[in-house]
Scaffold this active site. Structure first.
Site, PDB file in Angstrom:
ATOM      1  N   HIS A 196      -5.830  -9.760  10.231  1.00 10.20           N
ATOM      2  CA  HIS A 196      -5.252  -9.850  11.916  1.00 10.20           C
ATOM      3  C   HIS A 196      -6.417 -10.205  12.687  1.00 10.20           C
ATOM      4  CE1 HIS A 196      -1.249  -8.318  10.047  1.00 10.20           C
ATOM      5  NE2 HIS A 196      -2.023  -6.731   9.611  1.00 10.20           N
ATOM      6  N   ASN A 224      -6.456  -8.596  -0.358  1.00 12.54           N
ATOM      7  CA  ASN A 224      -5.633  -8.258   0.820  1.00 12.54           C
ATOM      8  C   ASN A 224      -6.615  -7.757   1.566  1.00 12.54           C
ATOM      9  OD1 ASN A 224      -4.285  -6.202   2.151  1.00 12.54           O
ATOM     10  ND2 ASN A 224      -2.968  -5.116  -0.068  1.00 12.54           N
ATOM     11  N   PRO A 268      -9.883  -2.358   4.198  1.00 10.31           N
ATOM     12  CA  PRO A 268     -10.023  -1.248   4.908  1.00 10.31           C
ATOM     13  C   PRO A 268      -8.562  -0.172   4.854  1.00 10.31           C
ATOM     14  CG  PRO A 268      -9.999  -2.816   6.888  1.00 10.31           C
ATOM     15  CD  PRO A 268     -10.063  -3.463   4.940  1.00 10.31           C
ATOM     16  N   HIS A 294      -0.388  -9.235   0.783  1.00 13.00           N
ATOM     17  CA  HIS A 294      -0.209  -7.978   1.329  1.00 13.00           C
ATOM     18  C   HIS A 294       1.229  -6.920   1.133  1.00 13.00           C
ATOM     19  CE1 HIS A 294      -1.891  -8.937   4.372  1.00 13.00           C
ATOM     20  NE2 HIS A 294      -1.727 -10.160   4.109  1.00 13.00           N
ATOM     21  N   LEU A 295       0.817  -5.791   0.444  1.00 12.68           N
ATOM     22  CA  LEU A 295       2.086  -4.965   0.226  1.00 12.68           C
ATOM     23  C   LEU A 295       3.071  -4.796   0.684  1.00 12.68           C
ATOM     24  CD1 LEU A 295      -0.601  -2.602  -0.505  1.00 12.68           C
ATOM     25  CD2 LEU A 295       0.963  -3.284  -2.219  1.00 12.68           C
ATOM     26  N   SER A 296       2.955  -4.966   1.915  1.00 17.26           N
ATOM     27  CA  SER A 296       4.270  -4.660   2.754  1.00 17.26           C
ATOM     28  C   SER A 296       4.742  -6.258   3.196  1.00 17.26           C
ATOM     29  CB  SER A 296       3.931  -3.532   4.280  1.00 17.26           C
ATOM     30  OG  SER A 296       3.030  -4.590   5.114  1.00 17.26           O
ATOM     31  N   ALA A 347      -6.243  -4.539   7.750  1.00 17.10           N
ATOM     32  CA  ALA A 347      -5.979  -5.415   9.024  1.00 17.10           C
ATOM     33  C   ALA A 347      -7.120  -5.984   9.656  1.00 17.10           C
ATOM     34  CB  ALA A 347      -5.982  -3.351   9.785  1.00 17.10           C
ATOM     35  N   ARG A 405       1.250  -7.709  13.689  1.00 19.26           N
ATOM     36  CA  ARG A 405       0.670  -8.928  12.520  1.00 19.26           C
ATOM     37  C   ARG A 405       1.875  -9.493  11.564  1.00 19.26           C
ATOM     38  NH1 ARG A 405      -0.743  -3.349  10.007  1.00 19.26           N
ATOM     39  NH2 ARG A 405       0.135  -1.241  11.758  1.00 19.26           N
ATOM     40  N   ARG A 435       7.388  -6.879  10.436  1.00 16.91           N
ATOM     41  CA  ARG A 435       6.857  -5.511  11.009  1.00 16.91           C
ATOM     42  C   ARG A 435       6.546  -6.005  12.713  1.00 16.91           C
ATOM     43  NH1 ARG A 435       2.963  -2.589   7.138  1.00 16.91           N
ATOM     44  NH2 ARG A 435       3.007  -1.161   8.853  1.00 16.91           N
ATOM     45  N   ARG A 493      -1.264   7.325   1.547  1.00 10.40           N
ATOM     46  CA  ARG A 493      -1.116   7.017   3.172  1.00 10.40           C
ATOM     47  C   ARG A 493       0.893   6.043   3.381  1.00 10.40           C
ATOM     48  NH1 ARG A 493      -3.238   0.609   4.314  1.00 10.40           N
ATOM     49  NH2 ARG A 493      -2.744   0.697   6.496  1.00 10.40           N
TER      50      ARG A 493
HETATM   51  C1  DQA Z   1      -1.582  -4.863   4.407  1.00  9.24           C
HETATM   52  C2  DQA Z   1      -0.742  -4.851   5.480  1.00  9.24           C
HETATM   53  C3  DQA Z   1      -1.749  -4.814   6.871  1.00  9.24           C
HETATM   54  O1  DQA Z   1      -1.347  -5.386   8.204  1.00  9.24           O
HETATM   55  C4  DQA Z   1      -2.078  -3.549   7.321  1.00  9.24           C
HETATM   56  O2  DQA Z   1      -3.399  -3.097   8.368  1.00  9.24           O
HETATM   57  C5  DQA Z   1      -2.542  -3.304   5.749  1.00  9.24           C
HETATM   58  C6  DQA Z   1      -2.048  -3.382   4.843  1.00  9.24           C
HETATM   59  C7  DQA Z   1      -0.465  -4.756   3.375  1.00  9.24           C
HETATM   60  O3  DQA Z   1      -0.653  -4.850   1.996  1.00  9.24           O
HETATM   61  O4  DQA Z   1       0.844  -4.522   3.746  1.00  9.24           O
HETATM   62  O5  DQA Z   1      -3.445  -1.751   5.541  1.00  9.24           O
HETATM   63  O6  DQA Z   1      -2.337  -5.694   4.466  1.00  9.24           O
END
Ligand code: DQA
Length: 149
Positions: free
Chosen positions: A80, A74, A10, A100-102, A77, A111, A107, A18
C-alpha cells in the site's frame, strides 16, 4: 523446470501469532512447506524468502531476473506504500502475482490501494494460506500460456 520465488514481506514472519482472527493460525514455515510441496507436485521448483526490510525485498526481486520464471509476492503493508517495490517488479520483468491472505478490499480503506496491482499479472486475496496454492497454479498456467503463444 519452472522455478518460482515466493516472497513475503514485513510482519509475515509473525504468522501464527499475529492477529489470528485476521490471518489465521498457520505459520510462515507451514506456508513455505505448502508452497514447496505444491510446486513439486506440478514439476516445478520453489524457493521461499521473507524479509521485514524494503531494500532486502527489492534486492531479491532484482536478483530474480534471469533466475526465476515467476514471483508470488505478499509484500504485506509495503503493498500500500511502496513505489520502490512497484518499480523493482517492473524492472525485474519477471511475471509477478500479488498475494494477500486477507481480503484487503474488505478491510480499511488504506488497504484498498495497491501499487503492486499496477505491475502484477494479477492479484489473489482473501483465501488465507490456500491463496499461495492458488497463486502457484495461476502462475504455472500463466507461464504455460505464454510459452505456447
Ligand atoms: C497482507 C495484507 C496487508 O494489508 C497487511 O499489511 C499485511 C498482510 C495479507 O496477507 O493479508 O501485512 O498482505
Amino acid at each position: 523446470m519452472v522455478s518460482l520465488l515466493v516472497l513475503n514481506g514485513p510482519n509475515l514472519n509473525m504468522l501464527g501469532q499475529r492477529q489470528p482472527e485476521v490471518y489465521g493460525r498457520t505459520t510462515l514455515s507451514e506456508i513455505d512447506a505448502l508452497c514447496v510441496e505444491h510446486a513439486v507436485l506440478h514439476g516445478a521448483k520453489c524457493n521461499c524468502y521473507q524479509s521485514n526490510h524494503e531494500g532486502a525485498l527489492i534486492d531479491r526481486i532484482h536478483a530474480a531476473r534471469g533466475t526465476y520464471d515467476g514471483i508470488i509476492l505478499n509484500a504485506g503493508a509495503y503493498t500500500h506504500t511502496s513505489i520502490a517495490i512497484m518499480d523493482a517488479v517492473a524492472s525485474a520483468a519477471v511475471p509477478t502475482i500479488e498475494l494477500h491472505l486477507s481480503n484487503i478490499h474488505a478491510r480499511e480503506t488504506f488497504r484498498h490501494t495497491s501499487y503492486l496491482a499496477k505491475v502484477a499479472v494479477g492479484q489473489i486475496c482473501g483465501f488465507g494460506p490456500h491463496g499461495y496454492v492458488l497463486a502457484i497454479d495461476a502462475m504455472l498456467a500463466h507461464l504455460a500460456e505464454n510459452e505456447t503463444s
